[in-house]
Design an enzyme around this catalytic site. Structure first.
Site, mmCIF file in Angstrom:
data_model
loop_
_atom_site.group_PDB
_atom_site.id
_atom_site.type_symbol
_atom_site.label_atom_id
_atom_site.label_comp_id
_atom_site.label_asym_id
_atom_site.label_seq_id
_atom_site.Cartn_x
_atom_site.Cartn_y
_atom_site.Cartn_z
ATOM 1 N N GLU A 93 -15.393 -24.617 -7.503
ATOM 2 C CA GLU A 93 -14.054 -25.273 -7.110
ATOM 3 C C GLU A 93 -13.350 -24.747 -5.957
ATOM 4 O O GLU A 93 -12.153 -24.591 -6.036
ATOM 5 C CB GLU A 93 -13.231 -25.662 -8.151
HETATM 6 N N1 IFG Z 1 -13.714 -27.432 -14.222
HETATM 7 C C1 IFG Z 1 -13.530 -26.011 -13.968
HETATM 8 C C2 IFG Z 1 -13.138 -25.154 -15.000
HETATM 9 C C3 IFG Z 1 -12.293 -25.962 -16.132
HETATM 10 C C4 IFG Z 1 -12.954 -27.161 -16.464
HETATM 11 C C5 IFG Z 1 -12.167 -27.913 -17.658
HETATM 12 C C6 IFG Z 1 -15.842 -25.641 -13.932
HETATM 13 C C7 IFG Z 1 -16.957 -24.822 -13.541
HETATM 14 C C8 IFG Z 1 -13.246 -28.208 -15.433
HETATM 15 N N2 IFG Z 1 -14.709 -25.324 -13.256
HETATM 16 O O1 IFG Z 1 -16.030 -26.124 -14.822
HETATM 17 O O2 IFG Z 1 -12.233 -23.972 -14.539
HETATM 18 O O3 IFG Z 1 -11.076 -26.307 -15.657
HETATM 19 O O4 IFG Z 1 -13.218 -28.964 -18.129
#
Ligand code: IFG
Length: 486
Positions: free
Chosen positions: A303
């Site tokens: 992200e």
């Molecule tokens: N995606 C984000 C996490 C977390 C997650 C919560 C990944 C690799 C959503 N990154 O999952 O930091 O916020 O479900």
């Protein structure tokens, strides 16, 4: 013997019983320290429950009656983690090619004893163990969970309790998500404000804190005694607000943002074109590598929406060199596959098709599909904890999938194993962790260990119900899913 989980590769009950008697002994075949430690680990597990002395000693000559024996043997087909258990009315013989196999055989033995033995209060009851032959070894080498201690911090004692539960289900990896926008949780001596400032708060201002390097070493050692490798993650270049808030110089602007206690993602980035960023990365990786006996350091990479794409690729490739310079293998979330990866880099699949891109580069993958393996997903719309951006994940959803057919272009030999992440935006207590992890983590453990051919939801749900009785004795705050006949 038909309630074991993970389900063994081969188990043939005979219908007879071995009675663990008050005079039983635990015998190890040689005075090897690790063998004696394992003998005592088994004895400790049983002494509390039975009130028996269960002395541990090195086996002499033919004494095998009424005893439990542990031995290493030359049968390399069992691999690093396999074991055989030969249980007759006279004796219990546990063998393995490596010590980890004996540890997993001990976990199986524990499950062959009544659920009440999981409760430390002495029962003083004659414990019966079903007789039979088991020959068991895992399907995948990487069987893990990830605990997010960045959104909310969890103390050493809480993580140790979680480690105990992982070990009981033959999981062997604990990925600790140590840093994120809301918190930096590991002491770095050359950048001490990362922990003292970056670790001072958490989501909604709750559960601030951090591990000193000594506390982190203690956690790593505790897990290692249970054959669990701790994999540290320093998430970068995104998810870095806690670091940026601690050191103005790390920011492109030269000024530090405020500490962040919300739950947005994708708004932060290290300053890719400043040299101090790579001094920071090098110092952090060096100190973390010194705290990491195992091969892996996870550098996140997910992200990075606030990072220019080309700059992101340059950053990942440079960080990969830094990790190698400190003698470690790099791991990252699957977005890192946009960069040129070295073959020993490990890519963690969570929500896109970058994993197939990684395999095309010759990298290996770990599967954490969010709509199956994310333990922070709500079970259903009434769940009091968790999120549901990837959907609701009931016990059956988390169990009913095969890693080998999960992603187009990723087959069994590309897959190191599976890992179930537990993100902690909505969790603040050990009880919350247990509620989200159990029952689903037991299913992930079985996916990682058992042959696909022996796995079937309608049979598994019956077996899982029997584990509810164990979890009750262990005091685990598990979710009593309506899908399981508890
Ligand atoms: N995606 C984000 C996490 C977390 C997650 C919560 C990944 C690799 C959503 N990154 O999952 O930091 O916020 O479900």
């Amino acid at each position: 013997m038909d309630n074991l989980s993970p389900k063994p590769a081969f188990a043939a009950p005979t219908g007879e019983k071995f009675i663990l008697s008050p005079t039983a002994q635990i015998l190890v075949e040689s005075p090897m320290p690790e063998l004696l430690r394992l003998g005592n680990f088994l004895a400790d597990a049983l002494r509390d429950a039975t009130g028996y002395a269960l002395p541990v000693s090195v086996k002499r000559a033919a004494e095998t009656r009424n005893n439990i024996s542990l031995a290493l043997d030359a049968d390399a087909t069992l691999g690093a983690e396999g074991y055989t258990l030969n249980i007759t009315p006279e004796a219990v013989a546990l063998k393995a090619h490596r010590a980890a196999g004996l540890f997993y055989g001990i976990q199986t033995l524990r499950q062959l004893l009544p659920p009440a033995t999981e409760n430390a209060a002495p029962q003083n009851r004659a414990c019966e163990i079903a007789c039979g032959i088991l020959r068991d070894a895992p399907r995948f080498a990487w069987r893990g969970t990830m605990l997010d201690v960045a959104r909310h911090f969890f103390k050493v004692e809480e993580v140790k309790r979680y480690v105990d539960l992982l070990a009981a289900y033959k999981l062997n990896r604990l990925h600790l998500h140590l840093t994120d926008d809301q918190g930096w949780r590991i002491e770095i001596k050359t950048w001490d404000k990362l922990a003292t400032i970056g670790g001072s708060t958490g989501v909604n201002g709750k559960n601030g804190g951090y591990y000193t390097q000594d506390e982190y070493r203690e956690l790593v050692a505790y897990a290692a005694e249970r054959y669990i490798v701790v994999v540290p993650e320093i998430d970068m270049p995104g998810h870095t607000n806690a670091a940026l808030a601690s050191y103005p110089d790390l920011n492109c602007s030269g000024s530090a943002p405020a500490l962040y206690t919300g739950t947005d993602v994708g708004f932060s980035s290290l300053c890719i074109d400043k040299e101090i960023t790579y001094q920071f990365v090098d110092d952090v990786v060096r100190e973390l590598a010194a705290l990491t006996p195992s091969a892996y350091i996870h550098i996140g990479g997910d992200e990075a929406h606030a990072t220019d794409k080309d700059a992101y690729v340059r950053f990942i490739e440079r960080v990969q060199q830094i990790v190698h310079a400190h003698g470690k293998q790099m791991m990252g979330w699957e977005e890192i596959a946009q960069a040129q990866l070295s073959p020993q880099t490990i890519v963690q699949h969570w929500f896109s098709d970058h994993a197939a891109q990684a395999v095309r580069q010759g990298a290996r993958v770990i599967l954490s599909p969010a709509h199956k393996a994310y333990l922070d997903m709500q079970y259903n719309e009434t769940s009091p904890l968790g999120l549901h951006w990837a959907g609701y994940v009931e016990v059956q959803d988390a169990y009913n999938w095969d890693p080998a057919t999960q992603i187009e272009g990723v087959t069994e030999q590309d897959i190191l194993g599976v890992e179930a992440p537990l993100w902690s935006e909505t969790l603040t207590t050990l009880s919350d962790i247990e509620y989200m992890a159990f029952p689903r983590l037991a299913g992930i453990a079985e996916i990682g260990w058992s042959p696909q051919a022996v796995r079937d939801w309608s049979e598994y749900r019956q077996r899982l119900a029997a584990h509810g009785a164990r979890w009750t004795q262990l005091g685990i705050n598990f979710y009593r899913s309506p899908q399981v006949p508890w």
